[in-house]
Design a protein around this motif. Structure first.
Motif, PDB file in Angstrom:
ATOM      1  N   ILE A 141       0.839  -1.201   0.000  1.00 41.09           N
ATOM      2  CA  ILE A 141       0.000   0.000   0.000  1.00 41.09           C
ATOM      3  C   ILE A 141       0.874   1.252   0.000  1.00 41.09           C
ATOM      4  N   THR A 142       1.960   1.224   0.743  1.00 39.80           N
ATOM      5  CA  THR A 142       2.862   2.382   0.768  1.00 39.80           C
ATOM      6  C   THR A 142       3.515   2.592  -0.587  1.00 39.80           C
ATOM      7  N   LEU A 143       3.849   1.499  -1.277  1.00 43.46           N
ATOM      8  CA  LEU A 143       4.398   1.600  -2.636  1.00 43.46           C
ATOM      9  C   LEU A 143       3.412   2.309  -3.560  1.00 43.46           C
ATOM     10  N   VAL A 144       2.157   1.889  -3.504  1.00 42.65           N
ATOM     11  CA  VAL A 144       1.117   2.521  -4.331  1.00 42.65           C
ATOM     12  C   VAL A 144       0.961   3.988  -3.933  1.00 42.65           C
ATOM     13  N   ALA A 145       1.062   4.279  -2.627  1.00 44.64           N
ATOM     14  CA  ALA A 145       0.920   5.658  -2.146  1.00 44.64           C
ATOM     15  C   ALA A 145       2.022   6.557  -2.705  1.00 44.64           C
ATOM     16  N   PHE A 146       3.253   6.045  -2.790  1.00 42.78           N
ATOM     17  CA  PHE A 146       4.348   6.824  -3.375  1.00 42.78           C
ATOM     18  C   PHE A 146       4.042   7.162  -4.832  1.00 42.78           C
ATOM     19  N   GLY A 147       3.596   6.158  -5.588  1.00 47.31           N
ATOM     20  CA  GLY A 147       3.263   6.409  -6.986  1.00 47.31           C
ATOM     21  C   GLY A 147       2.110   7.385  -7.131  1.00 47.31           C
TER      22      GLY A 147
END
Length: 408
Positions: A121-127
C-alpha cells in the motif's frame, strides 16, 4: 518522593521523549509536551531537543533526586499512528488509568508496531503522491503517468535505505540521479518531448524537504535557535543533494541518449487540481501512517488549507493568500484537538504538505544555477521566502486566536 518512584518516572519520561523525537516531533512541541508530562508526574524537568540529540534534566521537588541524560539520535520521520497512540497512552497514565509499569510496557509495544498499511500500500501511495503532484503542477497525462512510475522507484530506494547505512547516507542524490537517468531513457525510447525536469522533481517530491524547512522556521520563531538552525541547514543540504543528483543524472542521460527537446503538451483542465489535492491527501495517509479514525480529518485539512488559499488568492496577493491558508489550517487543527483530544500535528501535517513551497525551492535553485525555468515562475526566490514566512505567521496567529489544548 522515594528513589524507586523517581527512577520509574525518569525512565518513562526518557523513553517517551526518545519515541516522540523518532516520530518527527518539532523541538518546541516536544520540549513543551515533556515538561507537561513531568509536571503531572510530580518532578521538575528541563529538556533540550535538536534534530540529532535530546537532553534530559530531571530532579525532585527538593532536589533529593537528580538525573541528567544526553542521547545522540537520528532525525525522526513522521509516524502519525505511533504519535497518536503514544499521546493516548500518556493521557491514560496522567488520568490514573495506567500505572507507570503498564505505560512503560505499552510504550515498547507501540515502538515495535509495524506500519498499518504495509509495503504494498505504501508503494502505491508513493506512486499516487508523485502523480498527484505532477497533476498539481500542470503536467500532461503522459508526464503524470511517468512521474508515478518513477515515484515507485523512489520508494524502492527508500526501503533499501532503511536496511543499508550506505544507501541511507546517499539516498537523496542517488534517487534523483536514477530518476534523471531513467527520465532521459524514457524520453529517448518511449515518449519524446516530455518535460524531464518536471518529471524528476515530481518523482522525488516526497524527499524534497519543504516541510522540514517550515518546521525549522517555526522552531526559530519559537526561539529554539539551535534546533531551528540545525533543521534548516539539514533541509538545505538535502535539497542540494537532490538537485545535484538530478543535475548529474540528466547530464549523463543526455550524453547517453541524446538531448531532449521539450514539446509542451495539453495540460488537464482546472478541476484536475482539486482532484490532485484529493489524490495527494489520500496518498499521504499511508506515507504518514495516519490512523483510520483520523483519515477523514487529514483529507479535510488538505482541502481546508488549499481551498482557503485559492479562495483568498482571488482577492489578494499569493503571499497573503498563503497566510490565510495557514491561519485557517491552524484554526482547523486546534479545533480537531479540542474535539478529538489528539495532537494537532496529526491533521496539520496533511494540510501543510499542500501549502509548503518545497517544490518552488527546488525550482528556484534550478533557476539560480542553470538560468532556466522548467515551469512558469517569476521572482521565485522572493516568492518562496515570503510564502515560508506567511506559513509560520499564519500558524502563530492561529494559536493566538484559538490556543491548542495540547503541546503536540
Amino acid at each position: 518522593m522515594d528513589t524507586r518512584e523517581f527512577i520509574q518516572i525518569r525512565k518513562f519520561i526518557v523513553k517517551l521523549g526518545k519515541m516522540l523525537h523518532r516520530y518527527g516531533t518539532p523541538a518546541f512541541r516536544l520540549e513543551a509536551y515533556l515538561t507537561e508530562v513531568a509536571t503531572y508526574l510530580g518532578v521538575r524537568a528541563s529538556f533540550i531537543s535538536t534534530p540529532t540529540s535530546l537532553t534530559f534534566v530531571l530532579w525532585s521537588d527538593k532536589h533529593e533526586e537528580e538525573y541528567n541524560s544526553a542521547a545522540r539520535l537520528q532525525p525522526g520521520d513522521l509516524d502519525l499512528n505511533a504519535l497518536s497512540r503514544t499521546d493516548e497512552l500518556a493521557m491514560q497514565l496522567l488520568n490514573g488509568q495506567l500505572t507507570l509499569s503498564e505505560a512503560d510496557q505499552q510504550l515498547d509495544e507501540i515502538d515495535a508496531m509495524p506500519s498499518l498499511y504495509g509495503k504494498l500500500i505504501t508503494l502505491v501511495a508513493f506512486g499516487l503522491a508523485t502523480s498527484a503532484f505532477a497533476m498539481l503542477m500542470g503536467a500532461s497525462v503522459n508526464e503524470i503517468m511517468w512521474s508515478g512510475v518513477l515515484g515507485l522507484v523512489t520508494y524502492i530506494w527508500a526501503v533499501w535505505a532503511t536496511r543499508s547505512k550506505r544507501v541511507n547516507l546517499m539516498l537523496e542524490p542517488v534517487t534523483s540521479f536514477g530518476s534523471g537517468l531513467l527520465a532521459c531513457a524514457i524520453s529517448r525510447y518511449l515518449d519524446p518531448g516530455i518535460n524531464i525536469p518536471l518529471i524528476v522533481l515530481s518523482s522525488v517530491i516526497i524527499l524534497v524537504p519543504g516541510l522540514a524547512l517550515t518546521m525549522g522556521l517555526a522552531e526559530l520563531a519559537s526561539r529554539n535557535m539551535v534546533s531551528g538552525t540545525a533543521r534548516i541547514m539539514d533541509a538545505l543540504m538535502q535539497l542540494f543533494k537532490l538537485y545535484f543528483g538530478a543535475f548529474l543524472g540528466v547530464a549523463i542521460g543526455f550524453t547517453l541518449f541524446g538531448e531532449n527537446q521539450y514539446q509542451p503538451a495539453v495540460s488537464l483542465p482546472y478541476w484536475a487540481t482539486w482532484l490532485s489535492v484529493l489524490l495527494l491527501s489520500i496518498a499521504l495517509v499511508a506515507i504518514f501512517r495516519t490512523r483510520p479514525k483520523h483519515i477523514v480529518w487529514g483529507i479535510a485539512s488538505s482541502f481546508v488549507a488549499y481551498g482557503a488559499t485559492v479562495g483568498s488568492s482571488l482577492l489578494m496577493d499569493q503571499t497573503l493568500a498563503t497566510f490565510i491558508g495557514a491561519f485557517v489550517l491552524g484554526i482547523f487543527s486546534n479545533l480537531f484537538t479540542r474535539i478529538a483530544n489528539q495532537p494537532a500535528t496529526i491533521v496539520s501535517m496533511h494540510g501543510l504538505i499542500v501549502l509548503v513551497p518545497g517544490s518552488k525551492t527546488y525550482i528556484g535553485l534550478n533557476s539560480f544555477i542553470s538560468g532556466k525555468n522548467f515551469v512558469q515562475a517569476d521572482h521565485i526566490g522572493q516568492e518562496v521566502f515570503l510564502i515560508f514566512m506567511s506559513l509560520v505567521a499564519g500558524l502563530i496567529f492561529a494559536n493566538v486566536v484559538m490556543p491548542t489544548k495540547k503541546a503536540l
